[in-house]
Structures are given as structure tokens and as C-alpha cells.
Scaffold this motif. Structure first.
Motif, short mmCIF file in Angstrom:
data_model
loop_
_atom_site.label_atom_id
_atom_site.label_comp_id
_atom_site.label_asym_id
_atom_site.label_seq_id
_atom_site.Cartn_x
_atom_site.Cartn_y
_atom_site.Cartn_z
N ALA A 192 70.26 -101.12 24.43
CA ALA A 192 70.27 -102.57 24.63
C ALA A 192 71.42 -103.20 23.85
CB ALA A 192 68.94 -103.16 24.18
N ARG A 193 71.65 -102.74 22.61
CA ARG A 193 72.74 -103.29 21.82
C ARG A 193 74.09 -103.02 22.48
NH1 ARG A 193 71.87 -100.84 17.30
NH2 ARG A 193 70.92 -102.54 16.11
N ASN A 194 74.28 -101.81 23.00
CA ASN A 194 75.55 -101.48 23.65
C ASN A 194 75.78 -102.34 24.89
OD1 ASN A 194 76.09 -99.50 21.75
ND2 ASN A 194 75.15 -97.85 22.96
N VAL A 195 74.71 -102.59 25.64
CA VAL A 195 74.84 -103.43 26.85
C VAL A 195 75.26 -104.85 26.47
CG1 VAL A 195 73.57 -104.51 28.74
CG2 VAL A 195 73.21 -102.09 28.23
N LEU A 196 74.62 -105.41 25.46
CA LEU A 196 74.93 -106.78 25.05
C LEU A 196 76.33 -106.88 24.46
CD1 LEU A 196 71.50 -107.74 23.42
CD2 LEU A 196 72.34 -108.36 25.69
N MET A 197 76.72 -105.87 23.67
CA MET A 197 78.07 -105.87 23.11
C MET A 197 79.12 -105.75 24.20
SD MET A 197 78.12 -106.32 19.82
CE MET A 197 79.78 -105.73 19.47
N ASP A 198 78.84 -104.97 25.23
CA ASP A 198 79.78 -104.78 26.33
C ASP A 198 79.99 -106.09 27.09
OD1 ASP A 198 81.40 -102.95 28.02
OD2 ASP A 198 79.93 -103.52 29.54
N ILE A 199 78.90 -106.86 27.27
CA ILE A 199 79.01 -108.15 27.95
C ILE A 199 79.95 -109.07 27.18
CG2 ILE A 199 77.76 -110.25 28.62
CD1 ILE A 199 75.30 -108.47 29.07
N MET A 200 79.81 -109.10 25.86
CA MET A 200 80.64 -109.98 25.04
C MET A 200 82.09 -109.49 24.95
SD MET A 200 78.08 -111.21 21.97
CE MET A 200 77.47 -109.56 21.54
N GLU A 201 82.28 -108.18 24.99
CA GLU A 201 83.65 -107.63 24.94
C GLU A 201 84.42 -107.99 26.21
OE1 GLU A 201 85.35 -106.12 22.65
OE2 GLU A 201 83.76 -106.11 21.15
N LYS A 202 83.73 -108.05 27.35
CA LYS A 202 84.38 -108.32 28.62
C LYS A 202 84.66 -109.81 28.82
CE LYS A 202 82.46 -104.34 31.11
NZ LYS A 202 81.57 -103.92 32.21
N ASP A 203 83.95 -110.68 28.12
CA ASP A 203 84.12 -112.12 28.28
C ASP A 203 85.28 -112.59 27.40
OD1 ASP A 203 83.92 -114.88 28.53
OD2 ASP A 203 81.73 -114.84 28.58
N GLU A 204 86.37 -113.02 28.02
CA GLU A 204 87.56 -113.44 27.28
C GLU A 204 87.35 -114.74 26.50
OE1 GLU A 204 90.71 -113.71 30.06
OE2 GLU A 204 90.85 -111.53 30.40
N PRO A 212 81.77 -110.08 17.59
CA PRO A 212 80.38 -110.38 17.95
C PRO A 212 79.42 -109.40 17.29
CG PRO A 212 81.79 -110.36 19.89
CD PRO A 212 82.60 -109.79 18.77
N GLN A 213 78.17 -109.83 17.12
CA GLN A 213 77.17 -109.00 16.47
C GLN A 213 75.88 -108.97 17.27
OE1 GLN A 213 77.17 -111.16 12.65
NE2 GLN A 213 77.77 -109.24 11.67
N VAL A 214 75.19 -107.84 17.19
CA VAL A 214 73.85 -107.71 17.75
C VAL A 214 73.02 -106.92 16.74
CG1 VAL A 214 72.41 -106.84 19.63
CG2 VAL A 214 74.70 -107.70 20.14
N PHE A 215 71.91 -107.51 16.30
CA PHE A 215 71.06 -106.80 15.34
C PHE A 215 69.60 -107.19 15.57
CE2 PHE A 215 72.82 -110.63 13.41
CZ PHE A 215 71.68 -111.31 13.01
N VAL A 216 68.71 -106.34 15.05
CA VAL A 216 67.28 -106.59 15.20
C VAL A 216 66.89 -107.72 14.24
CG1 VAL A 216 64.95 -105.64 14.99
CG2 VAL A 216 66.80 -104.22 15.88
N ALA A 217 66.34 -108.78 14.80
CA ALA A 217 65.97 -109.94 13.99
C ALA A 217 64.49 -109.99 13.68
CB ALA A 217 66.40 -111.23 14.69
N SER A 223 57.46 -108.12 21.61
CA SER A 223 58.84 -107.71 21.86
C SER A 223 59.58 -107.40 20.57
CB SER A 223 59.59 -108.83 22.60
OG SER A 223 59.66 -109.99 21.79
N VAL A 224 60.66 -106.64 20.74
CA VAL A 224 61.63 -106.45 19.66
C VAL A 224 62.74 -107.47 19.91
CG1 VAL A 224 63.25 -104.88 18.57
CG2 VAL A 224 61.09 -104.00 19.45
N ASN A 225 62.90 -108.43 19.02
CA ASN A 225 63.86 -109.51 19.23
C ASN A 225 65.22 -109.16 18.64
OD1 ASN A 225 61.95 -111.08 20.54
ND2 ASN A 225 61.30 -112.10 18.65
N LEU A 226 66.22 -109.13 19.50
CA LEU A 226 67.60 -108.89 19.07
C LEU A 226 68.32 -110.22 18.95
CD1 LEU A 226 68.52 -105.89 21.43
CD2 LEU A 226 67.53 -105.82 19.14
N SER A 227 69.02 -110.40 17.85
CA SER A 227 69.79 -111.62 17.63
C SER A 227 71.25 -111.36 17.99
CB SER A 227 69.68 -112.08 16.18
OG SER A 227 70.39 -113.28 15.98
#
Length: 280
Positions: A192-204, A212-217, A223-227
Motif C-alpha cells: 500500500a505504501r509503495n502504491v501511494l508513493m508511486d502516485i505522488m512520484e508521478k504527479d508533477e 512525500p511521506q507515507v507512514f502508519v498513523a 482499519s490500519v490508517n496510513l498518513s
């Protein structure tokens, strides 16, 4: 009849004697209003050429306009024969009475001066104050006009704005977003973290520095909430925000990550009748 004729003659003499003052007062009003309009226009053009802040520009024009009209009123009263000293005494007494009656308005005027001097916000800024969010459209002598997201005009007293909390969303060039994305406990956090990071990397539109950061909040009930944290410039912030919200759901589902919703397990137990238990 003779007495009436004398009174009429006396009245006509006074009118004729006073007529120049009346004509002078009328001419003073006409010329004075034209001069006030001319002066305010000239001052506005000069301030526009020098790129003076729009809020300061409007505030200064309002004060100049009011001040010149008060001066014109004094000139007209003088032309009509009213003594300046007695008029000043009357004006001072009236000013005291009006000041006591309009304490709130004076507070708003002082608040407007503070806003212009300290500049917590300017025209065009998006602010949140007194439960209202919107773009600042005008800062007048007593009130600040805000256009809300729904294109409604909110009028807030300057006294309240200067004495209470104001959040200015436009004061900085960039904004930091904080989005919470919940995934199920059965899903793989790293995927899930890799997917979210990939979305942000592709958005100019999303800044890469800071990264950008993704971590378990939070380990929540369902649910497991990712911030998700990222920075973006003001003019593209909301576009990046809304697109990320949509793309995160689409991409996570495509990667086999389930997005949970609040749910509760209910267990039913069969209980014997209390009377049957007593007989037994």
C-alpha cells in the motif's frame, strides 16, 4: 394690513440680503463635490501606478473621501453664516454623543486601521475567521468583505477580525497536505505504501523536495490508517489533493488492497426461558 405688509417687506429684505450666502453655499456644494471626486480619482490613479496594496488603496480613498466631505460641510455651514466657534462646540458635543453611541463602530474602525498596518491578510487571500472561509474581496473602514466558496458575501466587523484568530491559507507559497488512507488489517502495508508513493512520484504538481511521506498513523478499530504527507504550490494544491484522493482508491484496489468501512460483528446466543430454568 399695514403691519402684514411691513412684515412681508422685512422678510423680503432679509431673503435678498441672505441670498448671496445661499447661492455661495450651493456653489460650494457643487464645486466641492466635483473637487472631491476629482481628487479621489487622482489619488487612486497615483496609488495604482505605484502598485500600492489594494487594501491600503481602498482604505485610504475611503478616509480621504470622508475627510474632504466633512471639510466641505464645514465650509458650507460657514457660507450660510454659522459662526465657526459655535459650530465647533456643537460638533464636539455631537461627536462625544455619537462616539458613546457608536463604540462598536469605533472599535471596527480601529480594527480596520490595525489590519491595514499589520497586514495579517490582504485582498485576494483565502482566510478563515469567525466561522467563515473565503477570499477577501474588500477591506473597508468598518468591515471586511469575504466571498465564500459558494459565492456568498460575508461581511465581518474589523474589530472582531483584529481581536480574534484568523487563519490565512494564502500567506505562504506552498501548502502541506495531510491525508488519511485506511486499509484493511489483511492488506500488506508495504504494498500500500509503495502504491501511494508511486502516485505522488508521478504527479508533477507534488513537490519532490521535501519528499512525500507515507507512514502508519493509527491502528484503528476497523482499519490500519496510513498518513500521507506532501507539499504543493498554492495554485495547484487543491487539484493535486482531489486527484490523489481519486487515484489512491483506484490504484489501491487494482493492487489488491482492500479499503475497509466501519463494521461490527454481532453474535447471537440462544437463552433459555427464565421460567423454565426456575421449574428445572
Amino acid at each position: 394690513m399695514e403691519d402684514i405688509g411691513n412684515y412681508v417687506n422685512l422678510l423680503m429684505q432679509k431673503i435678498v440680503a441672505y441670498l448671496p450666502n445661499i447661492i455661495g453655499a450651493i456653489l460650494a456644494v457643487i464645486i466641492g463635490l466635483w473637487l472631491i471626486k476629482f481628487i479621489t480619482k487622482r489619488v487612486r490613479k497615483i496609488m495604482e501606478k505605484r502598485n500600492v496594496d489594494a487594501a491600503i488603496r481602498g482604505f485610504t480613498i475611503n478616509i480621504l473621501n470622508v475627510g474632504l466631505k466633512i471639510l466641505l460641510f464645514i465650509i458650507v455651514i460657514t457660507k450660510l453664516g454659522v459662526e465657526t466657534t459655535s459650530f465647533a462646540a456643537i460638533l464636539a458635543a455631537a461627536g462625544l454623543a455619537v462616539g458613546l453611541a457608536l463604540q462598536g463602530s469605533l472599535s471596527n474602525f480601529a480594527g480596520g486601521v490595525l489590519i491595514i498596518l499589520l497586514k495579517p491578510f490582504k485582498i485576494g487571500d483565502w482566510i478563515e475567521a469567525q466561522g467563515v472561509s473565503g477570499s477577501v474581496d474588500e477591506i473597508s473602514l468598518f468591515y471586511t468583505h469575504i466571498i465564500t466558496f459558494n459565492n456568498q458575501r460575508a461581511v465581518i466587523p474589523n474589530g472582531e477580525l483584529s481581536n480574534n484568530k484568523v487563519i490565512n491559507y494564502s500567506s505562504e507559497d506552498r501548502r502541506k497536505d495531510a491525508i488519511t488512507v485506511g486499509i484493511s488489517y489483511d492488506s500488506n502495508i508495504k504494498t500500500a505504501r509503495n502504491v501511494l508513493m508511486d502516485i505522488m512520484e508521478k504527479d508533477e504538481r507534488i513537490d519532490k523536495d521535501p519528499a512525500p511521506q507515507v507512514f502508519v498513523a493509527e491502528l484503528a478499530d476497523s482499519s490500519v490508517n496510513l498518513s500521507v504527507r506532501f507539499w504543493a504550490k498554492q495554485d495547484v494544491f487543491w487539484g493535486a489533493h482531489f486527484d490523489f484522493m481519486e487515484n489512491s482508491k483506484t490504484e489501491l484496489e487494482a493492487a489488491g488492497i482492500s479499503l475497509p468501512f466501519p463494521q461490527r460483528d454481532v453474535n447471537l446466543f440462544q437463552m433459555k426461558n427464565t421460567e423454565e430454568e426456575n421449574k428445572a
